[in-house]
Design an enzyme around this catalytic site. Structure first.
Site, PDB file in Angstrom:
ATOM      1  N   LYS A  50      37.417   1.289 -14.534  1.00  0.00           N
ATOM      2  CA  LYS A  50      36.665   0.752 -13.406  1.00  0.00           C
ATOM      3  C   LYS A  50      36.146  -0.653 -13.713  1.00  0.00           C
ATOM      4  O   LYS A  50      36.244  -1.564 -12.875  1.00  0.00           O
ATOM      5  CB  LYS A  50      35.506   1.683 -13.047  1.00  0.00           C
ATOM      6  CG  LYS A  50      35.945   2.998 -12.428  1.00  0.00           C
ATOM      7  CD  LYS A  50      34.749   3.919 -12.218  1.00  0.00           C
ATOM      8  CE  LYS A  50      35.171   5.284 -11.692  1.00  0.00           C
ATOM      9  NZ  LYS A  50      34.013   6.197 -11.511  1.00  0.00           N
ATOM     10  N   GLY A  70      31.161   2.975 -14.819  1.00  0.00           N
ATOM     11  CA  GLY A  70      30.581   4.260 -15.202  1.00  0.00           C
ATOM     12  C   GLY A  70      31.318   5.421 -14.563  1.00  0.00           C
ATOM     13  O   GLY A  70      31.939   5.282 -13.509  1.00  0.00           O
ATOM     14  N   ASP A  71      31.250   6.556 -15.221  1.00  0.00           N
ATOM     15  CA  ASP A  71      31.832   7.768 -14.664  1.00  0.00           C
ATOM     16  C   ASP A  71      31.099   8.968 -15.246  1.00  0.00           C
ATOM     17  O   ASP A  71      30.506   8.877 -16.332  1.00  0.00           O
ATOM     18  CB  ASP A  71      33.327   7.871 -14.991  1.00  0.00           C
ATOM     19  CG  ASP A  71      34.001   8.969 -14.188  1.00  0.00           C
ATOM     20  OD1 ASP A  71      34.196   8.770 -12.977  1.00  0.00           O
ATOM     21  OD2 ASP A  71      34.300  10.030 -14.758  1.00  0.00           O
ATOM     22  N   SER A  72      31.137  10.092 -14.527  1.00  0.00           N
ATOM     23  CA  SER A  72      30.432  11.290 -14.970  1.00  0.00           C
ATOM     24  C   SER A  72      31.270  12.536 -14.755  1.00  0.00           C
ATOM     25  O   SER A  72      32.113  12.585 -13.853  1.00  0.00           O
ATOM     26  CB  SER A  72      29.108  11.449 -14.206  1.00  0.00           C
ATOM     27  OG  SER A  72      28.250  10.374 -14.451  1.00  0.00           O
ATOM     28  N   GLY A  85      29.945   8.265 -18.868  1.00  0.00           N
ATOM     29  CA  GLY A  85      30.612   7.218 -19.634  1.00  0.00           C
ATOM     30  C   GLY A  85      30.138   5.852 -19.185  1.00  0.00           C
ATOM     31  O   GLY A  85      29.830   5.645 -18.010  1.00  0.00           O
TER      32      GLY A  85
END
Length: 212
Positions: free
Chosen positions: A59, A80-82, A117
């Site tokens: 991203k 960011g990622d979850s 992340g």
């Protein structure tokens, strides 16, 4: 110094705003399912921290080279990622009510790990100068809900578009008994981790404060 948020997450945006930062949000346009499928085809199944770091990096990198309002990006780019890990399975956004209900029935009164992340690119001066990243985790312990509460919560639509089918900062807050770890990790962005990454790039955290 400006922070560019390579995400369309309202929760991440609000978390940064509450911390005194008004980021410039840019939709990264990453096909997350395709990216994970390609990575797993190449090297096998991804663990939760590997998956969120992969997507956070993709991203942030997708925004490199773009412009904002006709001007080159000059600042730090955050991706960011979850994902929620419970019962040995990784869960992202459920999207469908029946999927959200199934997840709540399995995690009701139990617990799981929310992985977030982070990937931060130093793009000061309009060019990529380096990058750092880290995944962080918080353990979430749920209250025991009756099925009427679960159905009412799902009917609001809130659980459908968040990892793990719950929030901590909105309607889902009363259903969380305890969080072990940085609470903002559960929202999808660990502020303490982000501060560490900003400092690793040689930048000063207060320099990002731009909200009054």
């Amino acid at each position: 110094m400006r922070l560019y948020l390579a995400s369309t997450s309202p929760a991440r945006l609000q978390t940064l705003r509450a911390a005194g930062i008004e980021p410039i949000a840019i939709a990264p346009g990453v096909d997350e399912s395709a990216a994970v499928a390609a990575a797993e085809a190449a090297s096998g199944p991804l663990e939760a921290p590997e998956m969120v770091q992969l997507l956070a990096r993709l991203k942030a990198e997708a925004v490199v080279g773009r412009e904002h309002e006709g001007e080159p990006i000059d600042g730090l780019i955050l991706g960011g990622d979850s994902a929620f890990l419970t019962g040995g399975a990784i869960h992202g956004k459920p999207h469908l009510p029946e999927v959200a209900r199934e997840r709540w029935l399995s995690q009701n009164g139990s617990h799981g790990d929310l992985w977030s992340g982070h990937w931060l690119i130093d793009h000061r001066g309009g060019r990529a100068n380096g990058a750092v990243g880290r995944a962080d985790v918080a353990t979430v312990r749920f209250a025991a809900l009756d099925e009427a509460e679960i159905d009412a919560y799902i009917a609001t639509g809130e659980p459908l578009l968040v990892a793990g089918a719950f929030t901590i900062d909105s309607l889902g807050g009363p259903f969380i008994r305890r969080v072990e770890g940085d609470p903002s990790t559960v929202v999808g962005l660990s502020l303490s981790t982000l501060r560490d990454l900003v400092r690793e790039l040689g930048a000063d955290w207060p320099s990002l404060w731009n909200r009054r």
